[in-house]
Design a protein around this motif. Structure first.
Motif, short mmCIF file in Angstrom:
data_model
loop_
_atom_site.label_atom_id
_atom_site.label_comp_id
_atom_site.label_asym_id
_atom_site.label_seq_id
_atom_site.Cartn_x
_atom_site.Cartn_y
_atom_site.Cartn_z
N UNK A 1 -18.71 18.73 7.74
CA UNK A 1 -17.81 17.41 7.47
C UNK A 1 -16.38 17.80 6.82
N UNK A 2 -16.07 18.88 6.39
CA UNK A 2 -14.94 18.94 5.64
C UNK A 2 -14.02 19.52 6.62
N UNK A 3 -14.16 19.76 7.93
CA UNK A 3 -13.20 20.10 8.98
C UNK A 3 -12.68 18.83 9.57
N UNK A 4 -11.49 18.11 9.56
CA UNK A 4 -11.23 16.60 9.80
C UNK A 4 -10.97 16.86 11.34
N UNK A 5 -10.80 15.61 11.89
CA UNK A 5 -10.56 15.22 13.44
C UNK A 5 -9.31 14.92 13.75
N UNK A 6 -8.63 15.25 14.74
CA UNK A 6 -7.55 14.61 15.40
C UNK A 6 -7.63 13.31 16.18
N UNK B 1 -1.50 3.68 11.86
CA UNK B 1 -2.24 4.78 11.22
C UNK B 1 -1.53 5.71 10.29
N UNK B 2 -0.11 5.59 10.16
CA UNK B 2 0.33 6.36 9.19
C UNK B 2 1.34 5.30 8.33
N UNK B 3 1.54 6.15 7.09
CA UNK B 3 2.66 5.16 6.13
C UNK B 3 4.08 5.55 6.49
N UNK B 4 4.38 6.83 7.01
CA UNK B 4 5.53 7.31 7.06
C UNK B 4 5.75 8.21 8.25
N UNK B 5 6.76 8.46 9.06
CA UNK B 5 7.05 9.34 10.07
C UNK B 5 8.56 9.82 9.62
N UNK B 6 8.37 11.02 9.00
CA UNK B 6 9.89 11.45 9.02
C UNK B 6 10.79 11.84 10.22
N UNK C 1 0.50 13.53 9.37
CA UNK C 1 1.29 12.66 8.63
C UNK C 1 0.39 11.93 7.71
N UNK C 2 1.21 11.31 6.40
CA UNK C 2 0.42 10.51 5.70
C UNK C 2 -0.69 9.40 6.22
N UNK C 3 -1.68 9.32 5.96
CA UNK C 3 -2.62 8.35 6.65
C UNK C 3 -2.47 7.05 6.00
N UNK C 4 -2.72 5.96 6.71
CA UNK C 4 -2.94 4.73 6.25
C UNK C 4 -4.15 4.29 5.90
N UNK C 5 -4.39 3.17 5.26
CA UNK C 5 -5.87 2.60 4.73
C UNK C 5 -6.95 2.47 5.92
N UNK C 6 -6.14 2.13 7.08
CA UNK C 6 -6.92 2.02 8.35
C UNK C 6 -7.85 3.24 8.90
N UNK C 7 -7.25 4.41 8.44
CA UNK C 7 -7.95 5.60 8.90
C UNK C 7 -9.11 6.02 8.10
N UNK D 1 -13.53 9.88 6.56
CA UNK D 1 -14.47 10.58 7.65
C UNK D 1 -13.63 11.48 8.51
N UNK D 2 -12.45 10.64 9.07
CA UNK D 2 -11.71 11.51 10.15
C UNK D 2 -10.78 12.48 9.62
N UNK D 3 -10.42 12.03 8.36
CA UNK D 3 -9.53 13.35 7.50
C UNK D 3 -10.36 14.15 6.85
N UNK D 4 -11.43 14.04 6.45
CA UNK D 4 -12.24 14.68 5.60
C UNK D 4 -11.78 14.76 4.21
N UNK D 5 -11.34 13.46 3.83
CA UNK D 5 -10.69 13.23 2.49
C UNK D 5 -9.35 13.47 2.43
N UNK D 6 -8.70 14.14 3.43
CA UNK D 6 -7.25 14.36 3.16
C UNK D 6 -6.55 13.29 3.24
N UNK D 7 -5.23 13.34 2.40
CA UNK D 7 -4.33 11.93 2.73
C UNK D 7 -3.46 12.11 4.00
#
Ligand code: TXA
Ligand code: MG
Length: 322
Positions: free
Chosen positions: A52-57, A69-74, A93-99, A102-108
């Motif tokens: 579960x610590x290996x996130x999904x695309x 899905x994201x808060x910012x796109x450089x 990219x930095x995730x929004x609250x909608x994601x 579990x998808x990102x395995x806790x990553x922002x």
């Protein structure tokens, strides 16, 4: 056994109902589920046997979906997206609250891509949610590039495989992050370093690995092999081994002195693109040969050759645990 079909409406109905479906992409087949639905996401980890610590695309069918899905796109990310989507580019990219976490395995950060395979796009455009999809292989094994590969390994765990034929690319997407504005390649893939460089006009591209290999190990616990056949594979000349009992993976020419039936040549005319497209099916075929050990050969380390060599290093890497 899963049903193999080209009917995207049937696939969409299952996905709307929290079920998993294998989908074709231009890189490899993915094991897809509703990326907003934690029940579906949990089944993905479970079906693959993936930690579960290996996130999904997350896969999307239109850039309009990005803003949710994201808060910012450089700006530099836009440049790459405009050039390579739809296609084998994944951006972090930095995730929004909608994601879901579990998808990102806790990553922002969330990994997102828009595949170019027509069936995948047609399916994605018919859905109002993104598809979370790792490669459709049991965790650690070689990625599938044909519907039958998925059937053989995950056919008893899913109801449906969307058949898009053989994947034209054959290795996974290139994963790019933007650490403090710096373009960073996290996984070599179908889009080469050279193409990324010429798009961002910046020589200062960093290479970091999210998929630990022998090359970069920050802790022994990270040791793992990926994209690996079950048989042992060595990246060296097979001198001293019984020619009848070895399988060879060659780039463009067979090795003399070894029976032809024991050898697979990835691209007789030396095309890296063709070699990439054939690589994973070749590894699977070598795994079914009646031989004791496999020998691989690196390809020229330029363009997508780098991604091929990365996969070969991982395929031949053994921890002693696996
Ligand atoms: O070509 C591809 O990218 C295929 C097709 C199906 O789209 N997908 C694929 O997914 O290769 P997977 O799960 O087999 O590999 C995705 C890689 C994993 O190494 C994962 O750790 C990394 O992407 N990844 C996913 N989300 C991430 C995140 N938020 N941060 C860092 N790495 C991430
Ligand atoms: Mg994978």
């Amino acid at each position: 056994m899963a049903k193999i079909t080209t009917d995207t409406t049937e696939a969409a109905a299952l996905l709307r109902n929290s079920q998993l479906v294998a989908i074709p992409t231009e890189t490899v087949y993915g094991l897809a589920g509703n990326g907003f639905d934690t029940k579906a996401i949990l089944s993905i980890y479970e079906a693959k046997g993936r930690p579960r610590f290996n996130p999904l695309i997350l896969h999307i069918g239109s850039t309009h979906q990005l803003s949710a899905l994201v808060t910012e796109v450089p700006e530099v990310a836009w440049k790459l997206i405009s050039k390579f989507w739809p296609g084998p580019l994944t951006v972090l990219l930095p995730k929004s609250d909608k994601v879901p976490e579990l998808v990102t395995a806790g990553s922002h950060l969330v990994a997102i891509r828009m595949p170019s395979h027509p069936l995948a796009l047609q399916l994605l455009k018919s859905l109002d949610f993104p598809l979370a999809a790792p490669s459709a292989n049991p965790s650690g094994y070689v990625s599938p590039t044909q519907a039958i590969h998925v059937q053989e390994q995950l056919g008893d765990k899913i109801q449906l495989i969307l058949d898009g034929g053989q994947c034209t690319g054959g290795i996974e997407s290139t994963i790019i992050g933007f650490d403090n504005g710096q373009v960073t390649i996290y996984r070599e893939g179908l889009i080469s370093q050279e193409e990324i460089r010429s798009t961002v006009l910046n020589d200062d591209i960093v290479r970091k690995s999210i998929e630990p290999s022998t090359a970069k190990l920050s802790s022994p616990g990270q040791l793992s092999s990926h994209y690996a056949p079950k048989k042992r594979m060595l990246m060296q000349h097979p001198a001293g081994y019984d020619a009848e009992r070895i399988g060879l993976l060659r780039f463009s020419k067979p090795l003399s002195g070894i029976p032809a039936r024991n050898q697979i040549v990835l691209s007789p005319n030396g095309s890296l693109k063709e070699a990439a497209a054939n690589l994973f099916a070749a590894l699977r075929q070598l795994d079914t040969m009646d031989v004791d050990v496999l020998f691989g050969e690196f390809v020229p380390d330029i363009g997508i050759g780098r991604a091929i060599n990365d996969r070969l290093r991982r395929a031949s890497f053994r921890t002693g645990v696996n």
